[in-house]
Design a protein around this motif. Sequence first.
Motif, PDB file in Angstrom:
ATOM      1  N   TYR A  26      17.429  35.139  -9.668  1.00  0.00           N
ATOM      2  CA  TYR A  26      16.016  34.785  -9.536  1.00  0.00           C
ATOM      3  C   TYR A  26      15.812  33.996  -8.236  1.00  0.00           C
ATOM      4  N   ALA A  27      14.588  33.967  -7.759  1.00  0.00           N
ATOM      5  CA  ALA A  27      14.273  33.319  -6.485  1.00  0.00           C
ATOM      6  C   ALA A  27      14.399  31.797  -6.600  1.00  0.00           C
ATOM      7  N   PRO A  28      14.844  31.160  -5.539  1.00  0.00           N
ATOM      8  CA  PRO A  28      14.869  29.682  -5.533  1.00  0.00           C
ATOM      9  C   PRO A  28      13.442  29.141  -5.631  1.00  0.00           C
ATOM     10  N   ARG A  29      13.308  27.998  -6.233  1.00  0.00           N
ATOM     11  CA  ARG A  29      11.980  27.400  -6.401  1.00  0.00           C
ATOM     12  C   ARG A  29      11.364  27.004  -5.058  1.00  0.00           C
ATOM     13  N   SER A  30      12.172  26.924  -4.039  1.00  0.00           N
ATOM     14  CA  SER A  30      11.652  26.542  -2.721  1.00  0.00           C
ATOM     15  C   SER A  30      10.920  27.677  -2.030  1.00  0.00           C
TER      16      SER A  30
ATOM     17  N   ALA B 273       4.229  33.580  -3.878  1.00  0.00           N
ATOM     18  CA  ALA B 273       4.073  35.038  -3.908  1.00  0.00           C
ATOM     19  C   ALA B 273       5.429  35.730  -3.777  1.00  0.00           C
ATOM     20  N   ASP B 274       6.253  35.248  -2.843  1.00  0.00           N
ATOM     21  CA  ASP B 274       7.590  35.835  -2.658  1.00  0.00           C
ATOM     22  C   ASP B 274       8.466  35.593  -3.896  1.00  0.00           C
ATOM     23  N   ARG B 275       8.340  34.398  -4.446  1.00  0.00           N
ATOM     24  CA  ARG B 275       9.148  34.078  -5.626  1.00  0.00           C
ATOM     25  C   ARG B 275       8.777  34.978  -6.801  1.00  0.00           C
ATOM     26  N   GLU B 276       7.487  35.244  -6.965  1.00  0.00           N
ATOM     27  CA  GLU B 276       7.033  36.090  -8.072  1.00  0.00           C
ATOM     28  C   GLU B 276       7.562  37.511  -7.916  1.00  0.00           C
ATOM     29  N   ARG B 277       7.497  38.067  -6.689  1.00  0.00           N
ATOM     30  CA  ARG B 277       7.990  39.427  -6.455  1.00  0.00           C
ATOM     31  C   ARG B 277       9.488  39.494  -6.730  1.00  0.00           C
ATOM     32  N   ARG B 278      10.229  38.488  -6.246  1.00  0.00           N
ATOM     33  CA  ARG B 278      11.678  38.485  -6.453  1.00  0.00           C
ATOM     34  C   ARG B 278      12.009  38.341  -7.937  1.00  0.00           C
TER      35      ARG B 278
END
Length: 243
Positions: free
Chosen positions: A110-114, A118-123
């Motif tokens: 999963y994407a890092p919280r940093s 938008a990028d975190r949601e896609r990842r």
Amino acid sequence: MTTTATNLRTIALHWADLHEAVGAPATVGAFGVGLRGYLAALDQLDAEQLEYDRHQAAHLRSLERSTDQLGERPAPVRLAILDTMRAVEAALVDCADQTAAEVQRSPMAYAPRSWPPADRERRDQLARADALDARRWRYRGHRTTPHAALWLLARVERATGPFTVLTDGQRTRIGTVAEGAARRVERALDIAAQRRTLAQRHDCGGAIDVHGGEGRTPLARCTGCGRIWTEAGLVATSTYAPD
């Protein structure tokens, strides 16, 4: 030559047949149980054959577990079939476990919280989809024999998914397990032709060849004098003695 893929398909396709056979009456004319029948009757009188049949019927009943041990069932359980199913399932599931541990890629992180939202949601969406990929082998949950056979078949046939290509060693291991399991299934259902030469010799000194399987009545033939037997007794004689 029988391939690993063919063996795996045999297991998957005939698994439902094994489930039905567990509660079906034992077939005396099969290569295994029926074979003991006519071998015991070689050169015996009809009265002795009838006595054997009586003991054979008692033996078959002894293979069936009573309903008070398993609860109410519509038919007695054939333990030989049940043992085959347990052995095949254990072998196939264990082989799938080992293979998945070696060739199945770990799910995407999963994407890092940093990261930007938008990028975190896609990842994270990609990571969730990767983790839930139906092609993955699961170490819990749906771990049946047909599923294991078909999953291993997909690996052998290089189907796409989160996996690396099998090595020669992994292919050999799957092939060995699949062959042994398929032979067990075929013997249990009597769907494979079989031939054996017995250690027991006929009175004339000739070897006894036994043919059966594929649902056919077993047949024994003396290679010395040419006599032929089935479960019903002697069916033919011959003055020709093969080399």
